[in-house]
Design a protein around this motif. Sequence first.
Motif, PDB file in Angstrom:
ATOM      1  N   VAL A 130       0.660  -9.494   2.537  1.00 55.35           N
ATOM      2  CA  VAL A 130       1.925  -8.872   3.199  1.00 55.35           C
ATOM      3  C   VAL A 130       1.256  -7.347   3.257  1.00 55.35           C
ATOM      4  CG1 VAL A 130       4.381  -8.361   3.166  1.00 55.35           C
ATOM      5  CG2 VAL A 130       3.711 -10.456   2.216  1.00 55.35           C
ATOM      6  N   ALA A 132       2.808  -4.586   3.286  1.00 54.73           N
ATOM      7  CA  ALA A 132       3.506  -3.794   4.527  1.00 54.73           C
ATOM      8  C   ALA A 132       3.912  -2.461   4.010  1.00 54.73           C
ATOM      9  CB  ALA A 132       4.779  -4.532   5.355  1.00 54.73           C
ATOM     10  N   ASN A 133       3.763  -1.513   4.798  1.00 54.14           N
ATOM     11  CA  ASN A 133       4.422  -0.310   4.374  1.00 54.14           C
ATOM     12  C   ASN A 133       5.864  -0.285   4.108  1.00 54.14           C
ATOM     13  OD1 ASN A 133       2.106   1.169   4.871  1.00 54.14           O
ATOM     14  ND2 ASN A 133       2.387   1.596   6.871  1.00 54.14           N
ATOM     15  N   MET A 138      10.952  -6.497   6.743  1.00 56.76           N
ATOM     16  CA  MET A 138       9.728  -7.295   7.268  1.00 56.76           C
ATOM     17  C   MET A 138       9.948  -7.791   8.639  1.00 56.76           C
ATOM     18  SD  MET A 138       8.632  -8.940   3.738  1.00 56.76           S
ATOM     19  CE  MET A 138       7.333  -9.937   4.704  1.00 56.76           C
ATOM     20  N   HIS A 142       4.612  -9.411   9.738  1.00 55.24           N
ATOM     21  CA  HIS A 142       4.616  -9.722   8.298  1.00 55.24           C
ATOM     22  C   HIS A 142       4.717 -11.367   7.653  1.00 55.24           C
ATOM     23  CE1 HIS A 142       6.043  -5.157   8.226  1.00 55.24           C
ATOM     24  NE2 HIS A 142       4.895  -5.165   8.326  1.00 55.24           N
ATOM     25  N   TRP A 367      -4.962  -9.915   5.826  1.00 57.56           N
ATOM     26  CA  TRP A 367      -4.557  -8.692   6.731  1.00 57.56           C
ATOM     27  C   TRP A 367      -4.072  -9.039   8.083  1.00 57.56           C
ATOM     28  CZ3 TRP A 367      -9.738  -5.402   5.591  1.00 57.56           C
ATOM     29  CH2 TRP A 367      -9.579  -4.904   4.325  1.00 57.56           C
TER      30      TRP A 367
END
Length: 591
Positions: A130, A132-133, A138, A142, A367
């Motif tokens: 995950v 994630a920024n 999400m 993601h 990724w």
Amino acid sequence: MTASENIFATLRLPVLAALRELLPELPEEALARVQMEPPRDPAHGDMATNAALVVAKAARQAPPKLAAALAEKLSALPEVESAAPAGPGFVNLRLREDFLRARLPEVLLAGNDYGNSSLGGGVRVNVEYVSANPTGPMHVGHCRGAVVGDALANLLAKAGWAVTKEYYVNDAGAQVQALAYAAYWRYLQALGTTLTEEEYAAMVPGGLQYRGEYLIPVGEALRDRFGDRYAAPGAGFADPSLWLDTVREFAVAAMMVSIREDLAALGVAQDVFLSERALVADGAVARAIATLDAKGLIYEGVLEPPKGKLPEDWEARPQTLFRATRFGDDVDRPLRKSDGSNTYFANDIACHADKVARGEQALIDVWGADHGGYVPRMQAAVKALTDGQVPLEVVLCQIVHVLKDGQPVRMSKRAGTYITLRDLIDEVGRDAVRFTMLTRKSDAQMEFDLDKVVEQSRENPVFYVQYAHARCRSVLRQVEDPSAGSLAEAPLDSLTDPAELALLRRILAWPRTVEAAAAAREPHRIAFFLHDLASDFHILWNRGREDSTLRFIRTEEPAATRARLALVGATAAVIRSGLAVMGVEPVEEMR
């Protein structure tokens, strides 16, 4: 964790022993490539070995001749019904039915633990996914990485690795600064600012990047916590130096609460949340660069211009560079920008160095496919940091296209720009989301059809597998004592029908499937296996409807009934075992 018998690995041992007897001068390293696998055509037997083919060169014998001699040796094994040479040097084995039936009690007694393996040898592996920024909810992109990463971590744990599930919080870059400006806008709105959104956007470096409605509650929470402390008179734009750090920290914390809730809704619970900002503040980046510098891998230099079109802002200037080319990368990589700040790559090196410092012996990152070009440099850095002792593998996930009524789904209003994970879960449910995301190899693009994943048909693998488990449970509820211990004591000689034996063979392939999927880092193989297992079970169920002698429960044949119930119980156990790897709950009954 108790390892289950992998009959393919078990039968490999007498194959190796037979080779040593036939070829006493054969070096041991020649045996490393000997494999036992299911034949492509089940009509050829239960197993095939490439033994003669892979050792023929070292033995200085023709593969077909060696295969014939090996087949003669293997025919004498008590587990083997027949062994025959095939093709350019393979040997096909057909196992005795009584040997197959004798494995069934093990399946029943192991239950959900059937398929557990010691393949990983307790090696500590960190699976990061995950990551994630923390700039918004999400989304469906993601989601695929989350499911693949979580299922892979579960799979590795089942196969004997000691797994840490990790989320790397990217909270130190330009994106979280943009988040702070967006949250500050919602804060000003909550205070009743007279500024328009476009007027505010014109004041923000780089413009207003995040405009989704999800930040409205964050702005209101900022107002409730700080009042008008960080606003200019009239709820206007105040000097960012007064509020930027506070708002950024507040907004990131709020986003991480939302992200954790989304992950929980998906059934994902990670062990470690590592903050990029905390790493930087702790000096981890400087330490990682110093480690590389001590190895002679850092220098000041000028990079060659990029291939192709030259960016307008490119300039030949000295930079702090890492000698990535020594470890397989195309070019050396910058670790500091012209203003002296660290590059993203430098921070990512520190992240991986931190994992190694915690004792992780292997690293796996999951990724998005758009990061594929980043893989060689990251692998080069980890190889340099650890002198090649800690491997880094990267699993890439392609994008997901969501369809409804055959058309792409419209964007989420709340998120502003994309389909959120919550949208998907609310539409079809967690189990359907997780199972469907694993019905394709991760690096293949996929279409997530909202109509098909709730369709009750064979074409929907989620339903098909769940229906098989529900059918198993419905059969077992009809008997007085369906416990594994009781069924494991059942006489099994009556299991002779080809459909019964096909289902048994599939069940016994589960431990090998676990090990092969774990070694290949391919959790989608579990979904494929469960679909095939469900198919074998449904075939047997339908045979019983056509031929009454094959029904699972026949009161006039108590011994045959108990044998079939044992087969049903084992089927249910393996389905549950596989669904547990996928993070999907088994269904007791279909409604």
